[in-house]
Design a protein around this motif. Structure first.
Motif, PDB file in Angstrom:
ATOM      1  N   ARG A 232       0.829  -1.213   0.000  1.00  0.00           N
ATOM      2  CA  ARG A 232       0.000   0.000   0.000  1.00  0.00           C
ATOM      3  C   ARG A 232       0.856   1.251   0.000  1.00  0.00           C
ATOM      4  NH1 ARG A 232      -4.362   1.673   3.847  1.00  0.00           N
ATOM      5  NH2 ARG A 232      -4.513   3.239   2.211  1.00  0.00           N
ATOM      6  N   LEU A 233       0.413   2.233  -0.739  1.00  0.00           N
ATOM      7  CA  LEU A 233       1.040   3.557  -0.750  1.00  0.00           C
ATOM      8  C   LEU A 233       0.240   4.465   0.180  1.00  0.00           C
ATOM      9  CD1 LEU A 233       1.501   3.475  -4.559  1.00  0.00           C
ATOM     10  CD2 LEU A 233       3.391   4.107  -3.044  1.00  0.00           C
ATOM     11  N   TYR A 234       0.877   4.917   1.248  1.00  0.00           N
ATOM     12  CA  TYR A 234       0.184   5.730   2.251  1.00  0.00           C
ATOM     13  C   TYR A 234       0.407   7.228   2.050  1.00  0.00           C
ATOM     14  CZ  TYR A 234      -0.262   1.294   4.764  1.00  0.00           C
ATOM     15  OH  TYR A 234      -0.575   0.008   5.111  1.00  0.00           O
ATOM     16  N   VAL A 235       1.137   7.586   1.011  1.00  0.00           N
ATOM     17  CA  VAL A 235       1.613   8.962   0.865  1.00  0.00           C
ATOM     18  C   VAL A 235       0.484   9.985   0.743  1.00  0.00           C
ATOM     19  CG1 VAL A 235       2.865  10.532  -0.645  1.00  0.00           C
ATOM     20  CG2 VAL A 235       3.853   8.315  -0.071  1.00  0.00           C
ATOM     21  N   LYS A 236      -0.369   9.854  -0.258  1.00  0.00           N
ATOM     22  CA  LYS A 236      -1.358  10.902  -0.511  1.00  0.00           C
ATOM     23  C   LYS A 236      -2.338  11.086   0.648  1.00  0.00           C
ATOM     24  CE  LYS A 236      -1.085  11.320  -5.521  1.00  0.00           C
ATOM     25  NZ  LYS A 236      -1.795  11.260  -6.822  1.00  0.00           N
ATOM     26  N   PRO A 237      -2.884  10.013   1.241  1.00  0.00           N
ATOM     27  CA  PRO A 237      -3.770  10.234   2.391  1.00  0.00           C
ATOM     28  C   PRO A 237      -3.061  10.928   3.549  1.00  0.00           C
ATOM     29  CG  PRO A 237      -3.997   7.998   1.574  1.00  0.00           C
ATOM     30  CD  PRO A 237      -2.840   8.595   0.853  1.00  0.00           C
ATOM     31  N   LEU A 238      -1.825  10.518   3.825  1.00  0.00           N
ATOM     32  CA  LEU A 238      -1.119  11.104   4.963  1.00  0.00           C
ATOM     33  C   LEU A 238      -0.708  12.546   4.689  1.00  0.00           C
ATOM     34  CD1 LEU A 238       1.002   8.087   6.238  1.00  0.00           C
ATOM     35  CD2 LEU A 238      -0.978   9.163   7.333  1.00  0.00           C
ATOM     36  N   LEU A 239      -0.317  12.866   3.463  1.00  0.00           N
ATOM     37  CA  LEU A 239      -0.030  14.262   3.126  1.00  0.00           C
ATOM     38  C   LEU A 239      -1.266  15.125   3.326  1.00  0.00           C
ATOM     39  CD1 LEU A 239       2.181  14.093  -0.108  1.00  0.00           C
ATOM     40  CD2 LEU A 239       2.867  14.933   2.147  1.00  0.00           C
ATOM     41  N   LYS A 240      -2.415  14.590   2.947  1.00  0.00           N
ATOM     42  CA  LYS A 240      -3.670  15.314   3.107  1.00  0.00           C
ATOM     43  C   LYS A 240      -3.951  15.585   4.583  1.00  0.00           C
ATOM     44  CE  LYS A 240      -6.586  14.065  -0.001  1.00  0.00           C
ATOM     45  NZ  LYS A 240      -7.614  13.313  -0.770  1.00  0.00           N
ATOM     46  N   VAL A 241      -3.720  14.572   5.415  1.00  0.00           N
ATOM     47  CA  VAL A 241      -3.986  14.718   6.848  1.00  0.00           C
ATOM     48  C   VAL A 241      -2.971  15.654   7.500  1.00  0.00           C
ATOM     49  CG1 VAL A 241      -4.142  13.484   9.047  1.00  0.00           C
ATOM     50  CG2 VAL A 241      -5.104  12.465   6.987  1.00  0.00           C
ATOM     51  N   LEU A 242      -1.708  15.551   7.088  1.00  0.00           N
ATOM     52  CA  LEU A 242      -0.685  16.433   7.653  1.00  0.00           C
ATOM     53  C   LEU A 242      -0.966  17.901   7.333  1.00  0.00           C
ATOM     54  CD1 LEU A 242       2.524  14.323   6.891  1.00  0.00           C
ATOM     55  CD2 LEU A 242       1.598  14.859   9.152  1.00  0.00           C
ATOM     56  N   LYS A 243      -1.613  18.159   6.206  1.00  0.00           N
ATOM     57  CA  LYS A 243      -1.982  19.529   5.860  1.00  0.00           C
ATOM     58  C   LYS A 243      -3.258  19.966   6.558  1.00  0.00           C
ATOM     59  CE  LYS A 243       0.272  19.369   1.326  1.00  0.00           C
ATOM     60  NZ  LYS A 243       0.094  19.266  -0.150  1.00  0.00           N
ATOM     61  N   ALA A 244      -4.130  18.998   6.871  1.00  0.00           N
ATOM     62  CA  ALA A 244      -5.424  19.326   7.476  1.00  0.00           C
ATOM     63  C   ALA A 244      -5.343  19.520   8.980  1.00  0.00           C
ATOM     64  CB  ALA A 244      -6.445  18.230   7.148  1.00  0.00           C
ATOM     65  N   THR A 245      -4.375  18.882   9.629  1.00  0.00           N
ATOM     66  CA  THR A 245      -4.265  18.952  11.084  1.00  0.00           C
ATOM     67  C   THR A 245      -2.805  18.862  11.497  1.00  0.00           C
ATOM     68  OG1 THR A 245      -4.791  17.806  13.157  1.00  0.00           O
ATOM     69  CG2 THR A 245      -4.666  16.449  11.193  1.00  0.00           C
ATOM     70  N   LEU A 326      -8.127  11.207   8.971  1.00  0.00           N
ATOM     71  CA  LEU A 326      -7.674  10.000   8.279  1.00  0.00           C
ATOM     72  C   LEU A 326      -8.824   9.335   7.540  1.00  0.00           C
ATOM     73  CD1 LEU A 326      -5.346   8.531  11.054  1.00  0.00           C
ATOM     74  CD2 LEU A 326      -4.610   9.184   8.754  1.00  0.00           C
ATOM     75  N   THR A 327      -9.981   9.276   8.190  1.00  0.00           N
ATOM     76  CA  THR A 327     -11.163   8.673   7.572  1.00  0.00           C
ATOM     77  C   THR A 327     -11.594   9.464   6.344  1.00  0.00           C
ATOM     78  OG1 THR A 327     -11.889   7.822   9.722  1.00  0.00           O
ATOM     79  CG2 THR A 327     -13.535   7.926   7.968  1.00  0.00           C
ATOM     80  N   GLU A 328     -11.574  10.793   6.464  1.00  0.00           N
ATOM     81  CA  GLU A 328     -11.958  11.647   5.338  1.00  0.00           C
ATOM     82  C   GLU A 328     -10.973  11.511   4.181  1.00  0.00           C
ATOM     83  OE1 GLU A 328     -12.262  15.507   7.071  1.00  0.00           O
ATOM     84  OE2 GLU A 328     -14.226  15.108   7.992  1.00  0.00           O
ATOM     85  N   ALA A 329      -9.728  11.143   4.495  1.00  0.00           N
ATOM     86  CA  ALA A 329      -8.713  10.950   3.454  1.00  0.00           C
ATOM     87  C   ALA A 329      -8.775   9.560   2.837  1.00  0.00           C
ATOM     88  CB  ALA A 329      -7.325  11.205   4.033  1.00  0.00           C
ATOM     89  N   GLY A 330      -9.714   8.744   3.290  1.00  0.00           N
ATOM     90  CA  GLY A 330      -9.891   7.418   2.707  1.00  0.00           C
ATOM     91  C   GLY A 330      -9.270   6.285   3.484  1.00  0.00           C
ATOM     92  N   GLU A 331      -8.719   6.575   4.662  1.00  0.00           N
ATOM     93  CA  GLU A 331      -8.114   5.539   5.490  1.00  0.00           C
ATOM     94  C   GLU A 331      -9.138   4.943   6.464  1.00  0.00           C
ATOM     95  OE1 GLU A 331      -5.334   4.005   5.427  1.00  0.00           O
ATOM     96  OE2 GLU A 331      -4.326   5.181   3.885  1.00  0.00           O
ATOM     97  N   LEU A 332      -8.771   3.817   7.050  1.00  0.00           N
ATOM     98  CA  LEU A 332      -9.608   3.160   8.054  1.00  0.00           C
ATOM     99  C   LEU A 332      -8.786   2.996   9.335  1.00  0.00           C
ATOM    100  CD1 LEU A 332     -11.171   0.388   5.780  1.00  0.00           C
ATOM    101  CD2 LEU A 332     -12.328   2.451   6.623  1.00  0.00           C
ATOM    102  N   PRO A 333      -8.584   4.098  10.075  1.00  0.00           N
ATOM    103  CA  PRO A 333      -7.727   4.024  11.266  1.00  0.00           C
ATOM    104  C   PRO A 333      -8.318   3.134  12.351  1.00  0.00           C
ATOM    105  CG  PRO A 333      -8.893   6.114  11.195  1.00  0.00           C
ATOM    106  CD  PRO A 333      -9.170   5.442   9.888  1.00  0.00           C
TER     107      PRO A 333
END
Length: 355
Positions: A232-245, A326-333
């Motif tokens: 799995r590539l976690y980059v785009k969801p995590l970049l989104k979250v790092l910018k959001a919070t 994380l959920t909004e970025a498509g992840e299932l934390p």
């Protein structure tokens, strides 16, 4: 002294086919161009790749570099003839190591070495690399294809990847304010990812199954297809979250060494990560591997991701915000633990894996 009566040798007769290499370059040009991004034109053919940090939008960047391979997972691809997913693994193993430091992947280079170049297989590998680059937002700006007869057995090859990313000064992870009481989330993996395959292959050998047999743990797939599921590539969801919070304090990529070796890499020496094994959503492939190989729980935790490919540490005060982002970025934390004072092991566990 050379025998003047014998015809002169050529590089091709020595086992290196320059024409095959040129053919492969032509096959992959479109894939490479598809990875263009601000800062890189993603053209190949020069002696080096270029990247413009200013064009990428950085003001005061710190560069972060990582390199990795895919290990003996390549043997399954070679023996099954499925070559188009390993490139994604190669990119993922590198760029996932960049994002855990808060860095955005910028560009990627690959090294593909083989005994005899097969342009079709080589192009399939690079196609996967390009796909991984696109999915993680980095440009494929160069690489090396090495044909080395006599060094690799017929059909064998190996891969290595090199990624460079950047983060603005002051934003690198892990942060220095990790403390007891912080919450630990896990992000699901897609499967075995790209480590532990020497053990995986030994277990498959013990079962007597062939790569073309139906996977006992994945309906509708052969054993090779299931085990070659890309990392799995976690980059785009995590970049989104790092910018959001700003609630994320640390990230840890669960690769070789599993939980006990990777989580401590982002923790201060006086802190531990208390894991609740009951909370880890163990994937069917790991249950099958544990059963068929008689692999103990502690060995599973140190060899495989068991269903969690990335760890996220957040303060108790921001945990809900981070989980929501994380959920909004498509992840299932999944909440799988808590940071605690260290009194013994760096990753003490409670409960049992659902093997």
């Amino acid at each position: 002294m050379a025998n003047s009566e014998q015809p002169g040798l050529t590089y091709a007769q020595a086992g290196v086919d320059i024409d095959a290499g040129n053919e492969m370059v032509e096959k992959i040009k479109a894939d490479v161009r598809s990875t263009r991004r601000p800062g890189a034109d993603a053209e190949i053919g020069g002696f080096g790749g270029l990247f413009d940090l200013k064009a990428a939008g950085f003001k005061d960047p710190i560069l972060v570099a990582a390199n990795d391979g895919v290990g003996t997972k390549v043997k399954i691809a070679i023996e099954s003839g499925i070559h188009d997913t390993l490139g994604i693994d190669l990119v993922a193993m590198c760029v996932n190591d960049l994002i855990v430091q808060g860095a955005e992947p910028l560009f990627f280079l690959d090294y593909y070495a083989t005994g005899k170049l097969d342009p079709i297989a080589g192009a399939a590998i690079v196609r996967g690399i390009a796909r991984g680059c696109i999915e993680s937002g980095c440009a494929l700006i160069g690489g090396e294809t090495a044909e080395m007869p006599g060094l690799y057995a017929k059909g064998d090859y190996d891969l290595a990847g090199f990624a460079v990313g950047a983060a603005e000064r002051g934003t690198l992870l892990p942060r220095g304010d990790i403390t007891a009481g912080d919450i630990v989330f896990g992000l699901p993996s897609s499967g075995v990812h790209s480590n532990g395959f020497s053990l995986v292959r030994r277990i498959v050998e013990r079962t007597g199954l062939s790569w073309s047999d139906a996977a006992p743990f994945a309906a509708g797939q052969t054993l090779a297809q299931a085990l070659l599921t890309p990392t799995r590539l976690y980059v785009k969801p995590l970049l989104k979250v790092l910018k959001a919070t700003d609630g994320i304090k640390a990230l840890a990529h669960i690769t070789g060494g599993g939980f006990p070796d990777n989580i401590p890499r982002v923790l201060p020496d006086h802190l531990a990560c208390a894991l609740d094994l009951n909370a880890i959503p163990v994937l069917p492939v790991f249950k099958w591997l544990a059963k068929e190989g008689g692999v103990a729980e502690a060995e599973m935790l140190r060899t495989f991701n068991c269903g969690i490919g990335m760890i996220v540490v957040a303060s108790a005060a921001t945990a809900d915000e981070v989980s929501r982002a994380l959920t909004e970025a498509g992840e299932l934390p999944v909440r799988i633990g808590i940071i605690a004072p260290r009194t013994g092991e760096a990753v003490p566990t409670s409960g049992k894996l659902g093997l």
